[in-house]
Design an enzyme around this catalytic site. Structure first.
Site, PDB file in Angstrom:
ATOM      1  N   SER A 145      98.436  30.809   7.252  1.00  0.00           N
ATOM      2  CA  SER A 145      99.835  30.930   7.633  1.00  0.00           C
ATOM      3  C   SER A 145     100.272  32.377   7.451  1.00  0.00           C
ATOM      4  O   SER A 145     100.113  32.952   6.367  1.00  0.00           O
ATOM      5  CB  SER A 145     100.698  29.998   6.775  1.00  0.00           C
ATOM      6  OG  SER A 145     102.054  30.094   7.126  1.00  0.00           O
ATOM      7  N   LYS A 171      98.532  30.464  12.076  1.00  0.00           N
ATOM      8  CA  LYS A 171      99.888  29.941  12.202  1.00  0.00           C
ATOM      9  C   LYS A 171     100.876  31.073  11.965  1.00  0.00           C
ATOM     10  O   LYS A 171     100.798  31.773  10.948  1.00  0.00           O
ATOM     11  CB  LYS A 171     100.149  28.809  11.201  1.00  0.00           C
ATOM     12  CG  LYS A 171     101.553  28.221  11.309  1.00  0.00           C
ATOM     13  CD  LYS A 171     101.732  26.995  10.433  1.00  0.00           C
ATOM     14  CE  LYS A 171     102.075  27.338   9.011  1.00  0.00           C
ATOM     15  NZ  LYS A 171     102.419  26.140   8.207  1.00  0.00           N
ATOM     16  N   LEU A 172     101.804  31.251  12.896  1.00  0.00           N
ATOM     17  CA  LEU A 172     102.824  32.284  12.784  1.00  0.00           C
ATOM     18  C   LEU A 172     104.156  31.649  12.407  1.00  0.00           C
ATOM     19  O   LEU A 172     104.607  30.697  13.051  1.00  0.00           O
ATOM     20  CB  LEU A 172     102.988  33.034  14.109  1.00  0.00           C
ATOM     21  CG  LEU A 172     101.742  33.674  14.727  1.00  0.00           C
ATOM     22  CD1 LEU A 172     102.118  34.364  16.031  1.00  0.00           C
ATOM     23  CD2 LEU A 172     101.094  34.660  13.763  1.00  0.00           C
ATOM     24  N   LYS A 173     104.787  32.164  11.377  1.00  0.00           N
ATOM     25  CA  LYS A 173     106.151  31.764  11.072  1.00  0.00           C
ATOM     26  C   LYS A 173     107.077  32.407  12.105  1.00  0.00           C
ATOM     27  O   LYS A 173     106.916  33.586  12.447  1.00  0.00           O
ATOM     28  CB  LYS A 173     106.543  32.218   9.667  1.00  0.00           C
ATOM     29  CG  LYS A 173     105.757  31.560   8.547  1.00  0.00           C
ATOM     30  CD  LYS A 173     106.182  30.118   8.324  1.00  0.00           C
ATOM     31  CE  LYS A 173     105.506  29.517   7.099  1.00  0.00           C
ATOM     32  NZ  LYS A 173     105.960  28.142   6.824  1.00  0.00           N
ATOM     33  N   ASP A 199     105.410  27.935  13.314  1.00  0.00           N
ATOM     34  CA  ASP A 199     106.167  27.128  12.360  1.00  0.00           C
ATOM     35  C   ASP A 199     107.577  27.695  12.264  1.00  0.00           C
ATOM     36  O   ASP A 199     107.770  28.841  11.864  1.00  0.00           O
ATOM     37  CB  ASP A 199     105.478  27.154  10.999  1.00  0.00           C
ATOM     38  CG  ASP A 199     106.189  26.306   9.958  1.00  0.00           C
ATOM     39  OD1 ASP A 199     107.133  25.580  10.316  1.00  0.00           O
ATOM     40  OD2 ASP A 199     105.802  26.373   8.773  1.00  0.00           O
ATOM     41  N   ASN A 201     110.198  26.152  10.530  1.00  0.00           N
ATOM     42  CA  ASN A 201     110.902  25.769   9.300  1.00  0.00           C
ATOM     43  C   ASN A 201     112.361  25.406   9.560  1.00  0.00           C
ATOM     44  O   ASN A 201     113.272  25.865   8.856  1.00  0.00           O
ATOM     45  CB  ASN A 201     110.812  26.874   8.248  1.00  0.00           C
ATOM     46  CG  ASN A 201     109.426  26.999   7.647  1.00  0.00           C
ATOM     47  OD1 ASN A 201     108.817  28.068   7.701  1.00  0.00           O
ATOM     48  ND2 ASN A 201     108.897  25.928   7.079  1.00  0.00           N
ATOM     49  N   GLU A 224     105.826  23.668  14.912  1.00  0.00           N
ATOM     50  CA  GLU A 224     106.074  22.882  13.702  1.00  0.00           C
ATOM     51  C   GLU A 224     107.540  22.952  13.288  1.00  0.00           C
ATOM     52  O   GLU A 224     108.118  24.030  13.204  1.00  0.00           O
ATOM     53  CB  GLU A 224     105.179  23.424  12.579  1.00  0.00           C
ATOM     54  CG  GLU A 224     105.274  22.667  11.278  1.00  0.00           C
ATOM     55  CD  GLU A 224     104.355  23.265  10.214  1.00  0.00           C
ATOM     56  OE1 GLU A 224     104.477  22.860   9.045  1.00  0.00           O
ATOM     57  OE2 GLU A 224     103.522  24.137  10.549  1.00  0.00           O
ATOM     58  N   ASP A 249     107.138  18.487   9.692  1.00  0.00           N
ATOM     59  CA  ASP A 249     106.777  18.853   8.324  1.00  0.00           C
ATOM     60  C   ASP A 249     107.869  18.340   7.398  1.00  0.00           C
ATOM     61  O   ASP A 249     107.783  17.232   6.858  1.00  0.00           O
ATOM     62  CB  ASP A 249     106.622  20.376   8.234  1.00  0.00           C
ATOM     63  CG  ASP A 249     106.399  20.903   6.823  1.00  0.00           C
ATOM     64  OD1 ASP A 249     106.337  20.108   5.874  1.00  0.00           O
ATOM     65  OD2 ASP A 249     106.295  22.128   6.661  1.00  0.00           O
ATOM     66  N   LYS A 273     101.922  17.297   3.542  1.00  0.00           N
ATOM     67  CA  LYS A 273     101.935  18.062   2.298  1.00  0.00           C
ATOM     68  C   LYS A 273     102.122  17.072   1.156  1.00  0.00           C
ATOM     69  O   LYS A 273     103.189  16.454   1.033  1.00  0.00           O
ATOM     70  CB  LYS A 273     103.068  19.094   2.300  1.00  0.00           C
ATOM     71  CG  LYS A 273     102.864  20.253   3.254  1.00  0.00           C
ATOM     72  CD  LYS A 273     104.041  21.218   3.214  1.00  0.00           C
ATOM     73  CE  LYS A 273     103.806  22.398   4.149  1.00  0.00           C
ATOM     74  NZ  LYS A 273     105.017  23.258   4.254  1.00  0.00           N
ATOM     75  N   GLY A 301     100.220  23.582   3.302  1.00  0.00           N
ATOM     76  CA  GLY A 301     100.082  24.257   2.018  1.00  0.00           C
ATOM     77  C   GLY A 301     101.407  24.787   1.518  1.00  0.00           C
ATOM     78  O   GLY A 301     102.335  25.023   2.296  1.00  0.00           O
TER      79      GLY A 301
END
Length: 378
Positions: A145, A171-173, A199, A201, A224, A249, A273, A301
């Protein structure tokens, strides 16, 4: 299983590089560790709650408090209640789960205590975490990540380093203002063969659907948690507007949540998770449910130390985990881990085969990063 007492240990682990998401930037990981002591063995659990309640309502100080005041005493009360002889004889992980059930929420704290009980139980029996959970592989493919950077060139340099290390998925935020441009740059630099996902968030709203649809052009594995964690209905609407698969998530706190999301069509992939869902028993239930419905799962994670990483790697070896997880090597986050480090080998990590978690803290290293300890007799 008689429990002599439980130790709560607070540690502070400096991160190799600051890790930025839409929740903020972490430079040091504050961790609550739980050590369950029995006459036959001791077990470890790691609470993944962050220092501040940004990812979820839980945070490290609150987790320590609820463990101290409610969850740990519940183990003693449960064992003292009239019950079947088998329950009195062995306070195993399922018994611990039932003992903590009356207390609402606090899944990360519950997961840490359940894991420690399970670890002690398995160490005493000489059985590994992977064997207990039902691992089908001895190695698992690993993704990494990548946090939000202050420039695209820095991002490209970081991704290049991880690709060179052998990570099989990136994975890119992302967040508003940092999404299409960095994704395009990574795809153009590393080509279509790179397994790439993003992702959010929960940083977007349904009004951003047209903008998020621009990500469809980059052949992503998934996007995500694009929307709010408490809105399965809006995710179901968004799923019809994007070609990129939606993965949930934060929205999935239990197998019941996963069932609802699948029924509504809110996602086609689930990030599991264990800390977020209350422990490895519930994580396995989600795996079983998703597998039965043809929904892919992968192991997320939370910047775990080697203790949490060992358990996650074992979970990721279950047959339904068909996508690479965020089970990075120890060096991704920590210059020195509290356990012997997990080292990437050909883009994979080996599932520990020793009793319980298969790893233990190195005493000298653990002492060096310890902030406080508290012993709670039972």
């Amino acid at each position: 299983m008689k429990i002599t007492g439980v130790e709560l240990r607070r540690i502070a682990m400096p991160l190799v590089t600051p890790f930025r998401t839409s929740f903020g930037t972490e430079t040091t990981r504050e961790v609550v560790l739980v050590r369950v002591v029995t006459p036959d063995a001791e077990g470890w659990g790691e609470c993944v709650a962050m220092a501040e309640p940004r990812y979820s309502s839980e945070y490290a100080d609150g987790a320590a408090d609820v463990l101290r005041r409610f969850l740990i005493p519940a183990l003693s009360r449960y064992a003292a209640e009239p019950a079947e002889p088998a329950e009195l004889a062995e306070l195993d992980a399922q018994a611990a789960e039932r003992a903590m059930e009356p207390f609402k929420g606090h899944r990360m704290a519950k997961a840490a205590l359940e894991t420690a009980v399970l670890d002690a139980r398995l160490r005493a029996r000489g059985e590994s975490f992977g064997s207990f959970l039902g691992a089908a592989r001895d190695r698992v493919p690993c993704g990494v990540s990548v946090g939000i950077m202050d420039s695209v060139p820095r991002l490209l340099d970081a991704v290049a380093g991880y690709v060179e290390e052998g990570y099989v998925r990136i994975k890119l935020k992302i967040e508003p203002g940092w999404d299409v441009a960095p994704v395009r740059a990574v795809r153009e630099r590393f080509g279509d063969d790179l397994l790439l996902q993003v992702d959010a968030n929960a940083a977007y709203g349904l009004a951003d659907a047209h903008h998020l649809a621009r990500l469809d052009a980059f052949g992503l594995l998934l996007v995500e948690q694009p929307l709010a964690d408490d809105d399965l209905v809006q995710h179901a609407r968004l799923a019809k507007l994007l070609r990129t698969p939606i993965c949930l998530d934060e929205s999935i706190g239990s197998a019941a949540h996963a069932a609802a999301a699948i029924s509504l069509g809110s996602c086609s992939i689930v990030n599991v998770k264990p800390g977020r869902v209350g422990g490895y028993l519930e994580a396995r239930r989600i795996h079983d449910l998703c597998r039965a419905h043809g929904v892919a799962v992968w192991c997320g994670g939370m910047l775990e130390t080697g203790l949490g990483r060992a358990a996650n790697v074992a979970l990721a070896a279950l047959p339904g985990f068909t996508l690479p997880g965020d089970t990075s090597g120890s060096g991704r986050y920590y210059a020195t881990d509290i356990t012997p480090p997990f080292v990437l080998d050909g883009g994979h990590l080996t599932v520990p085969t020793g009793p319980g978690l298969g790893v233990s803290p190195v005493p000298e290293i653990l002492d060096e990063v310890t902030v406080t300890t508290e012993w709670i007799p039972l």
